[in-house]
Motif scaffolding. Structure first.
Motif, PDB file in Angstrom:
ATOM      1  N   ASN A 122      84.859  -3.618  25.530  1.00 43.59           N
ATOM      2  CA  ASN A 122      85.019  -4.459  26.722  1.00 43.59           C
ATOM      3  C   ASN A 122      85.623  -3.678  27.885  1.00 43.59           C
ATOM      4  N   CYS A 123      85.306  -2.382  27.963  1.00 45.59           N
ATOM      5  CA  CYS A 123      85.851  -1.531  29.028  1.00 45.59           C
ATOM      6  C   CYS A 123      85.167  -1.855  30.352  1.00 45.59           C
ATOM      7  N   THR A 124      85.945  -2.259  31.339  1.00 43.24           N
ATOM      8  CA  THR A 124      85.445  -2.573  32.669  1.00 43.24           C
ATOM      9  C   THR A 124      86.456  -2.080  33.695  1.00 43.24           C
ATOM     10  N   ASN A 125      85.975  -1.294  34.664  1.00 40.55           N
ATOM     11  CA  ASN A 125      86.852  -0.765  35.716  1.00 40.55           C
ATOM     12  C   ASN A 125      88.041  -0.017  35.130  1.00 40.55           C
ATOM     13  N   TYR A 126      87.755   0.817  34.143  1.00 35.92           N
ATOM     14  CA  TYR A 126      88.756   1.686  33.521  1.00 35.92           C
ATOM     15  C   TYR A 126      89.849   0.903  32.794  1.00 35.92           C
ATOM     16  N   THR A 127      89.574  -0.344  32.450  1.00 38.63           N
ATOM     17  CA  THR A 127      90.568  -1.162  31.761  1.00 38.63           C
ATOM     18  C   THR A 127      89.889  -1.984  30.672  1.00 38.63           C
ATOM     19  N   ALA A 128      90.516  -2.039  29.516  1.00 40.37           N
ATOM     20  CA  ALA A 128      90.073  -2.900  28.420  1.00 40.37           C
ATOM     21  C   ALA A 128      91.261  -3.742  27.976  1.00 40.37           C
ATOM     22  N   HIS A 129      91.000  -4.755  27.162  1.00 41.03           N
ATOM     23  CA  HIS A 129      92.060  -5.663  26.712  1.00 41.03           C
ATOM     24  C   HIS A 129      91.991  -5.818  25.199  1.00 41.03           C
ATOM     25  N   VAL A 130      93.154  -5.827  24.576  1.00 39.92           N
ATOM     26  CA  VAL A 130      93.252  -6.030  23.136  1.00 39.92           C
ATOM     27  C   VAL A 130      94.107  -7.266  22.877  1.00 39.92           C
TER      28      VAL A 130
END
Length: 205
Positions: A70-78
């Motif tokens: 779910n990497c989007t705009n150099y950021t993912a969430h866990v």
């Protein structure tokens, strides 16, 4: 006077194990839960959860990109799970009681932008076919690749320099994306200092 015998080794070992178990429980990932259970539930804001009061899962890695799915705009969430017996209050004042199995919040983690360029392929091309400019053609530098091809890798000197630069991940794809490297592999992170970088005063003895 009655003689006092030293404690049996089995009793000493049992006491030592009990102390170690208590330390591991109170300092482990669910240590806050054990403390909260002893003194009652703890109510706090969701954003005020401290380390040890929640556990975050490892990100799910995409096999093709070696980045979080779910990497989007150099950021993912866990997803992160608060410890049992934690009551979390959101900005609206709504309280949620957690048992250790519910997702409390999503923690942002950094990820990279990749566009299909493999680090292993780039290094292999630079090592074996660098004198033909194959590495530069692969990374999207056709002019330099053609120049290396016509000069046999600048008589070998340019091939050696390119191999060092690509191996150290200094030269990357021409589109500005990152190499595809194993997520838990050897990645280099370049650090830079600007005028806005906080500099801590050095204390010398």
């Amino acid at each position: 006077m009655a003689a006092t015998w030293p404690a049996a080794p089995e009793a000493v070992a049992a006491q030592l194990l009990g102390v170690l178990w208590f330390v591991s429980v109170t300092t482990g990932p669910w240590g806050a839960a054990a403390i909260a259970a002893a003194g009652g539930e703890e109510t706090l804001k969701c954003e005020d959860l401290k380390l040890g009061q929640y556990i975050c899962k490892d990100p799910k890695i995409n096999d093709a990109t070696q980045e979080p799915v779910n990497c989007t705009n150099y950021t993912a969430h866990v997803p992160c799970f608060p410890a049992p017996n934690i009551t979390c209050k959101d900005f609206g004042g709504n309280e949620t009681h957690f048992t250790g199995n519910e997702v409390g919040f999503l923690k942002p983690i950094s990820c990279r932008n990749v566009n299909g360029y493999s680090y292993k392929v780039a290094v292999a091309l630079s090592l074996f076919l660098g004198w033909l400019g194959a590495d530069r053609f692969y990374l999207g530098y056709p002019a330099l690749g053609l120049l290396k091809f016509c000069t046999v890798g600048f008589c070998g000197i340019g091939s050696l320099i390119d191999f060092i630069l690509i191996s150290m991940q200094i030269v990357g794809p021409s589109d500005g994306s990152s190499y595809i490297i194993d997520y838990y592999g050897t990645r280099l992170t370049r650090l830079s200092i600007t005028n806005e970088t906080f500099r801590k005063t050095q204390l010398y003895p």
